[in-house]
Motif scaffolding. Sequence first.
Motif, PDB file in Angstrom:
ATOM      1  N   PRO A  11       1.882  -1.486  64.305  1.00  0.00           N
ATOM      2  CA  PRO A  11       3.190  -2.069  63.963  1.00  0.00           C
ATOM      3  C   PRO A  11       4.368  -1.508  64.762  1.00  0.00           C
ATOM      4  O   PRO A  11       5.482  -1.461  64.251  1.00  0.00           O
ATOM      5  CB  PRO A  11       3.324  -1.703  62.482  1.00  0.00           C
ATOM      6  N   THR A  23       5.274  -7.504  60.750  1.00  0.00           N
ATOM      7  CA  THR A  23       5.469  -6.099  60.409  1.00  0.00           C
ATOM      8  C   THR A  23       5.500  -5.313  61.709  1.00  0.00           C
ATOM      9  O   THR A  23       4.462  -5.015  62.307  1.00  0.00           O
ATOM     10  CB  THR A  23       4.325  -5.597  59.509  1.00  0.00           C
ATOM     11  N   TYR A  25       8.058  -2.326  64.004  1.00  0.00           N
ATOM     12  CA  TYR A  25       9.176  -1.386  64.004  1.00  0.00           C
ATOM     13  C   TYR A  25       9.324  -0.797  65.404  1.00  0.00           C
ATOM     14  O   TYR A  25       8.325  -0.563  66.101  1.00  0.00           O
ATOM     15  CB  TYR A  25       8.930  -0.250  62.998  1.00  0.00           C
ATOM     16  N   GLY A 267       0.857  -3.789  56.737  1.00  0.00           N
ATOM     17  CA  GLY A 267       1.174  -5.209  56.777  1.00  0.00           C
ATOM     18  C   GLY A 267       0.013  -6.111  57.118  1.00  0.00           C
ATOM     19  O   GLY A 267       0.168  -7.333  57.151  1.00  0.00           O
ATOM     20  N   ARG A 281       3.709  -2.836  53.780  1.00  0.00           N
ATOM     21  CA  ARG A 281       4.332  -3.003  55.100  1.00  0.00           C
ATOM     22  C   ARG A 281       5.004  -1.726  55.606  1.00  0.00           C
ATOM     23  O   ARG A 281       5.120  -1.533  56.815  1.00  0.00           O
ATOM     24  CB  ARG A 281       5.369  -4.130  55.039  1.00  0.00           C
TER      25      ARG A 281
END
Length: 386
Positions: A11, A23, A25, A267, A281
Motif C-alpha cells: 500500500p 488503499t 499511502y 485493504g 486499511r
Amino acid sequence: MPPEAVYIHIPFCTNKCHYCDFTAYVVKGQPVDEYLSALEKEMEMWVRKVPPGRIRSVFLGGGTPTVLTPSQMERLLSAVRRFFPEWSGDLEFTAEANPGTTGPDLLRVMREGGVNRLSLGVQTFRPDLLVRIGRIHTVEDVFRSVEQARAAGFDNLSFDLIFGLPDQRVEDMERSLEQALALKPDHLSVYSLKVEENTLFHLLYERGQLPLPSEDDELAMYQLTRRRLAEAGFVHYEISNFALPGRESRHNRTYWLNEEYYGLGAGAHGYVDGWRHANVRGIREYIRRCRDGRLPVAERNPVPKAEAMENEMILGLRLLQGVDPSRFHRRFGRRVEEIFGKVLTSLFERGLLTERDGRLALTERGLLFGNEVFAAFVGEAEQASG
C-alpha cells in the motif's frame, strides 16, 4: 478446492494520484519493514488456517510494489516462496510497477524471486495529461522502464491505459495506443476513468472543475481501442482487457471465474473457504493485529449459494467468451435457465445477450451496457432458490 491464487497488497506509493481511491499511502516515513513483517505473519496465519493448493498465480498489487528497495523486495518474494511453496509449472507471477521506479537491481531481484510478468501503470502518453492526473512519471520513464524490463529478462509486459480523462480527446487516445503498441506489450488493460469519492478528482467534479470528455467521445475512445488493438492482433477477452493470444491475465481470470484466492495486506480483499473478507486499511492497525497473532480482517461474510450463482453470472459475463452453462451446472447442481430463466429471456429479447459456442455471452450492444446486464441478475437467484 484450496485457493490456487494469491493477491498481495503493497500500500505504498511515491505519491497519491488524483483519481486513486485504493488503499495507498505516500511511502515516505512509513514503517515498510514492519509492514513486511506483518505480511509474513498474515501469510503464516492464513496457510495454517486454510492450507494452499498448487499456486497458479501470484499478483503483487498496490499502491506501487516497486517502491520497495531491492532488499525489501527480496525479503517479500522469499516469504511468498516459503509460505506458498508449491507452484505450478506455468505459474504467472505479476507485479505492478510505475514507470520510473524499476531500476536494474530491483528488476533483477524480482526475476530471480520468481516474478515473470510486469504490469506498468502507463495511463497515457500525453505528457501534460500525466501531470494533470497526478502521475509523476514521464513518457521517457515508460520507454526506459520497458527497456530495463526487457534487459532483465521480462518477456511478458502489460500496460494500463485510461480513457475519459479531463480534456482528453479521441486523437490523444489514438496516439497513446500507437505509442503503446510501438513498445510491443503482450497485454493491455484499458479502463474508463471513474470519479471515485475521497479523491481530488471527486472534489473537483463536485465543484464543476473537472472538464471530462462527452459520453460520445468516451464511447469513441473505447471503440477506437477495440478496433485498433484487434488490428494489432490482440484478443479482446474481457470488457477492459486485451491480450496477444496466450497472454491473457491468469490471475484476473480467477476473479472473473468466481474462484477463491488469498487476499493479503492492508485493504486487501480475499475469497477463501466460501467466505469473502476485507482487511483493515490502516497500516498501523494492520501491523498491530498481525503482530498480536490476529488475522487483520475488518469484514467477513459468507457467500450463500444464491449469491455465488449470481456472482458466477455477473463476473463471468465480463469475459467475452461468456459463461459456460455446463460449468454452472457442475458447480451448483442447478441449470442456469432454472435459476435465471426470466432474466436470460429478457436480455436475449433486448439484444444484450447471445449464445456463442454453447456459452452465454454479451452481444456488441451488451458490451456497451454491461452494468445494466449485470444488475439484472442481482437478487434473482435468491428468489428462484426460495
